[in-house]
Write a protein that holds these residues in place. Structure first.
Motif, PDB file in Angstrom:
ATOM      1  N   GLU A 163      25.547 -57.240 -65.463  1.00  0.00           N
ATOM      2  CA  GLU A 163      26.430 -56.993 -64.438  1.00  0.00           C
ATOM      3  C   GLU A 163      27.751 -56.400 -64.451  1.00  0.00           C
ATOM      4  O   GLU A 163      28.270 -56.771 -65.435  1.00  0.00           O
ATOM      5  CB  GLU A 163      26.755 -58.396 -63.436  1.00  0.00           C
ATOM      6  N   ILE A 166      31.852 -52.854 -59.631  1.00  0.00           N
ATOM      7  CA  ILE A 166      32.125 -51.784 -58.820  1.00  0.00           C
ATOM      8  C   ILE A 166      33.485 -52.079 -58.470  1.00  0.00           C
ATOM      9  O   ILE A 166      33.830 -52.749 -57.751  1.00  0.00           O
ATOM     10  CB  ILE A 166      31.185 -51.632 -57.655  1.00  0.00           C
ATOM     11  N   PHE A 167      34.480 -50.971 -58.754  1.00  0.00           N
ATOM     12  CA  PHE A 167      35.759 -50.963 -58.305  1.00  0.00           C
ATOM     13  C   PHE A 167      36.487 -52.119 -58.872  1.00  0.00           C
ATOM     14  O   PHE A 167      37.568 -52.507 -58.352  1.00  0.00           O
ATOM     15  CB  PHE A 167      35.942 -50.928 -57.053  1.00  0.00           C
ATOM     16  N   ILE A 172      27.431 -55.949 -59.862  1.00  0.00           N
ATOM     17  CA  ILE A 172      25.992 -55.405 -59.406  1.00  0.00           C
ATOM     18  C   ILE A 172      25.333 -55.163 -60.754  1.00  0.00           C
ATOM     19  O   ILE A 172      25.933 -54.709 -61.868  1.00  0.00           O
ATOM     20  CB  ILE A 172      26.107 -54.056 -58.729  1.00  0.00           C
ATOM     21  N   LEU A 177      22.717 -49.799 -60.327  1.00  0.00           N
ATOM     22  CA  LEU A 177      24.068 -48.913 -60.193  1.00  0.00           C
ATOM     23  C   LEU A 177      23.587 -47.524 -60.686  1.00  0.00           C
ATOM     24  O   LEU A 177      24.160 -46.663 -59.866  1.00  0.00           O
ATOM     25  CB  LEU A 177      25.198 -49.344 -61.219  1.00  0.00           C
ATOM     26  N   ILE A 180      22.281 -46.096 -57.193  1.00  0.00           N
ATOM     27  CA  ILE A 180      23.415 -45.983 -56.391  1.00  0.00           C
ATOM     28  C   ILE A 180      23.993 -44.823 -56.573  1.00  0.00           C
ATOM     29  O   ILE A 180      24.231 -43.855 -55.824  1.00  0.00           O
ATOM     30  CB  ILE A 180      24.028 -47.137 -56.482  1.00  0.00           C
ATOM     31  N   TYR A 181      24.494 -44.536 -57.953  1.00  0.00           N
ATOM     32  CA  TYR A 181      25.362 -43.440 -58.168  1.00  0.00           C
ATOM     33  C   TYR A 181      24.462 -42.062 -58.038  1.00  0.00           C
ATOM     34  O   TYR A 181      24.832 -41.103 -57.704  1.00  0.00           O
ATOM     35  CB  TYR A 181      25.832 -43.764 -59.601  1.00  0.00           C
TER      36      TYR A 181
END
Length: 322
Positions: A163, A166-167, A172, A177, A180-181
């Protein structure tokens, strides 16, 4: 293991090189003469533009590569950055994803992958802009982002269930990830039409060449399985034979050979494969504490050779030289 890998951590060396180059370019860019004008022949028009001399010679400008054959730009552009936030997030990503990958693969394979994806991202930028034939041929690209996205892909494949935040807030799993990216970069590239201050094309190129690397590696029989790391971290003995590249009877013999090399030549006498073998073996025996005292161990003694803790004792001796 004290001192393990101190001279093998290329992630930190690359970060140091990038920061050094960044500071140097910041100084040079204060010079008003550090400007390089050049012409952009677009269609029937010739437009004038300019960039810094550093970006002109060492950033990635497809038109300059094509006409002046500055092919080194496919490598050097990775070490240039435009501002503090640019280099900060790239170096943060390099440390976050690169360190565990280098630890798992070893330095040689890590460096091959890093430059394969970084150069591949540059090739992607060059080819797509050449096909499009627009102003993108004259825009300099700088930064290690392509290689960082390649590392993101590798991390998602090797450590899918780890995990990440993010930010620094939202947790996640790494495998999600990557998707998503990848989707964000593809959408950004399409929506901007390539006219963006961020090289989404380079990011996608890093992901693409990362996939190519894994496809080639799998075809050649090189194992990049997340289960391998899981076996090391969880100390699952059932994977021991696979991890140590041989059955349990061969392990003490290999450790004995390594020990003799260390006695004669010191820490630099072992190669990278032997070094990784030592680390894996040490993890498997990290919890064994019921060994005899060091003074009682003799690698050539028949009683010691038959002891079930032979590997642990050999590791204890090996660590004295590392």
């Amino acid at each position: 293991m004290n001192g393990f890998g101190s001279n093998r951590n290329w992630v930190m060396k690359i970060i140091f090189i990038n920061i050094s180059v960044f500071l140097l370019t910041q100084i040079l860019n204060t010079d008003p003469n550090n400007i390089m004008p050049f012409n952009m022949p677009i269609g029937d028009n010739i437009l004038e533009t300019s960039t810094s001399k550093i970006n002109y010679y060492f950033g990635l400008i497809p038109w300059v590569v094509l006409t002046k054959y500055y092919v080194w730009q496919f490598v050097t552009y990775m070490f240039l950055h435009g501002g503090f936030m640019h280099i900060f997030f790239n170096m943060y990503g390099l440390m976050l994803f690169g360190a565990p990958i280098e630890h798992l693969w070893g330095t040689k394979r890590f460096l091959i992958y890093y430059f394969f994806t970084g150069i591949g991202a540059g090739i992607t930028i060059f080819v797509v802009n050449y096909i499009m034939g627009d102003a993108g041929m004259f825009i300099p690209t700088i930064g290690a982002s392509g290689a960082i996205f390649g590392l993101l892909l590798a991390f998602g494949i090797l450590f899918p269930n780890v995990e990440l935040l993010i930010f620094f807030v939202l947790p996640i799993k790494a495998k999600y990830l990557v998707f998503i990216y990848g989707a964000i970069e593809f959408a950004a590239q399409v929506s901007s039409g390539g006219n963006s201050g961020i090289s989404h094309l380079g990011h996608l190129g890093g992901l693409l060449f990362g996939l190519i690397f894994f496809a080639i590696s799998k075809k050649r029989g090189i194992e990049f399985s997340a289960k391998k790391m899981k076996a090391k971290m969880d100390k699952e003995i059932k994977y021991r034979e696979r991890i140590l590249n041989g059955d349990s009877e061969k392990t003490p013999n290999r450790l004995s050979v390594i020990l003799e090399k260390l006695k004669k030549g010191g820490a630099n006498a072992v190669n990278d494969d032997e070094y990784q073998f030592i680390k894996l073996t040490d993890i498997l025996h990290a919890d064994e504490s019921n060994m005899c005292i060091p003074e009682d161990f003799n690698n050539n003694d028949e009683h010691c050779r038959k002891c079930e803790l032979l590997e642990s004792c050999l590791m204890r001796e090996i660590k004295k030289y590392l």
